[in-house]
Enzyme design. Sequence first.
Site, mmCIF file in Angstrom:
data_model
loop_
_atom_site.group_PDB
_atom_site.id
_atom_site.type_symbol
_atom_site.label_atom_id
_atom_site.label_comp_id
_atom_site.label_asym_id
_atom_site.label_seq_id
_atom_site.Cartn_x
_atom_site.Cartn_y
_atom_site.Cartn_z
ATOM 1 N N SER A 166 12.209 -5.662 -13.084
ATOM 2 C CA SER A 166 12.900 -6.151 -11.896
ATOM 3 C C SER A 166 14.350 -6.471 -12.245
ATOM 4 O O SER A 166 14.664 -6.928 -13.346
ATOM 5 C CB SER A 166 12.201 -7.408 -11.367
ATOM 6 O OG SER A 166 12.240 -8.440 -12.324
ATOM 7 N N ASN A 182 -0.780 1.311 6.029
ATOM 8 C CA ASN A 182 0.159 0.509 5.252
ATOM 9 C C ASN A 182 0.852 -0.435 6.209
ATOM 10 O O ASN A 182 1.514 0.004 7.150
ATOM 11 C CB ASN A 182 1.195 1.400 4.546
ATOM 12 C CG ASN A 182 2.255 0.600 3.818
ATOM 13 O OD1 ASN A 182 2.027 -0.538 3.430
ATOM 14 N ND2 ASN A 182 3.414 1.201 3.619
ATOM 15 N N GLY A 194 0.422 -0.320 -5.133
ATOM 16 C CA GLY A 194 -0.871 -0.977 -5.027
ATOM 17 C C GLY A 194 -1.784 -0.588 -6.166
ATOM 18 O O GLY A 194 -1.900 0.598 -6.485
ATOM 19 N N CYS A 219 14.789 -5.686 8.984
ATOM 20 C CA CYS A 219 14.075 -6.947 9.170
ATOM 21 C C CYS A 219 14.535 -7.922 8.091
ATOM 22 O O CYS A 219 14.419 -7.641 6.896
ATOM 23 C CB CYS A 219 12.558 -6.730 9.073
ATOM 24 S SG CYS A 219 11.608 -8.259 9.228
ATOM 25 N N CYS A 259 0.828 -1.211 0.000
ATOM 26 C CA CYS A 259 0.000 0.000 0.000
ATOM 27 C C CYS A 259 0.857 1.254 0.000
ATOM 28 O O CYS A 259 2.030 1.231 0.364
ATOM 29 C CB CYS A 259 -0.914 0.023 1.228
ATOM 30 S SG CYS A 259 -2.015 -1.404 1.333
ATOM 31 N N TYR A 296 13.215 -4.187 -3.732
ATOM 32 C CA TYR A 296 12.198 -4.336 -4.764
ATOM 33 C C TYR A 296 11.092 -3.293 -4.750
ATOM 34 O O TYR A 296 10.749 -2.730 -5.781
ATOM 35 C CB TYR A 296 11.560 -5.733 -4.641
ATOM 36 C CG TYR A 296 10.396 -5.956 -5.571
ATOM 37 C CD1 TYR A 296 10.601 -6.345 -6.895
ATOM 38 C CD2 TYR A 296 9.093 -5.771 -5.140
ATOM 39 C CE1 TYR A 296 9.541 -6.548 -7.758
ATOM 40 C CE2 TYR A 296 8.020 -5.964 -5.996
ATOM 41 C CZ TYR A 296 8.248 -6.364 -7.301
ATOM 42 O OH TYR A 296 7.193 -6.556 -8.150
#
Length: 461
Positions: free
Chosen positions: A290, A108, A33, A439, A7, A249
């Site tokens: 990508s 989000n 999104g 993370c 989002c 990404y």
Amino acid sequence: MLKKEYCGLFGISGHAEAARMTYFGLYAMQHRGQESAGIVTWDGQKLREQRGMGLVADVFREEHLSRQLKGTVGMGHIRYSTTGASLLRNAQPFMVRYKDMGLAVAHNGNLVNTVELRRELENNGSLFQTSMDSEIVMHLVAQTLSDSSLEEAMSTACRRLKGAYSLLFMANNKLIGLRDPWGFRPLCLGRVGDAYVLASETCAFDLLEAEYLRDIEPGEMVVIENGRLHSYRFCEPERTSPCIFELIYFARPDSIVFGKNVYESRKAMGRTLAREAPVDADFVMPFPDSGVYAAVGYAQESGLPYEMAMIRNHYVGRTFIQPSQDMRDFGVRVKLNPVKSMINGKRIVIVEDSVVRGTTIRTRVKKLRELGARELHLRVSCPPICHPCYYGIDFSSKGELIAANHSVEDIARYMNLDSLHYLSVDGLLDSVQAKSEYCLACFQGTYPVPPPQGGSKSCLE
């Protein structure tokens, strides 16, 4: 290669064309999104809204921006659903009325204690209109709003949330932005003229010629009202854990996310990848879009030529007429097509940003083999994805993640590659000039916030 994003948020306070600015802010972040879009504005007396399914340009018309969505304060949301079905009633911002205030929230991220909180609220009499975890935030705020200020009610509510949440909140003319204490999702602050702006990415600021001021800090809440901004700390972070996939990404390459230049970060990943796994080859190529910037970095570090041997069709929309069943792999071919003359007899390094299931890459590799490629070497600019994400990325269940169930050698055989190498975790962290602040749960399975029991990512799954 990932197929789905999550989002995007945009808010503005103190601008005569708040709706139009919000529209363009969302337009700049459409990559985050494509399922639904919504805008809410404050016209001095009430909140006004327009929401719909589809892309930003499809949901809003000139009459919405010039006549219906009046006001100097506005906020918007573009959605890819991670919790709740893809339905109009789940489109955000989510808007309610509480006493004399119009309230709206846009979210989000993804909460890991959704089921627990929803059950508690329903047992206490709360009625839910949607299947989104975002609605839970509104109910928690309403529980204490009658006895405290809006800022205190927001702080109390957010201290009960576990997981990833960057939030925008409107209460009449007051615009609030905040990030969870782990900092999973981005949210940045800017200024255009006398108006403050909030956005998930700085590329939204660039389109509006707004000045990027800073990121909202993990555990921070900023309140903007009548041209003034106040900052509050609603929770002290124990450990920040921004999502590394923003840099790999999700974010647009022209954005600054978590204080990092995305374009340069991806090139650095490619350079590190070239040092970790060099190849004697004829050229380097990505599967656009990508892997493009990591491929640039790989080519620069290795000294190999960079070629665009696959051409992307940029005009494939959501409403493209589907082919008949006998046209196998049409969905892959319609998006990318190889330059045939460049493939035959060549040793090629393919650079990708990520591999989830591996089926799409396998189809593309098969086509390159059919065109006579002599050698095909795949280099992936992130480590193997072996664990699902519970914080808002639509990674498959562990059973569908190819790297969770197969060795690198097995994956290379499955894809018919001559070699395969994933960027190491240390190489990834070196590329973004960090050691432990991100993370890495999808690579290592160590979750900063414990996932829900049973592993469900949604209250309705």
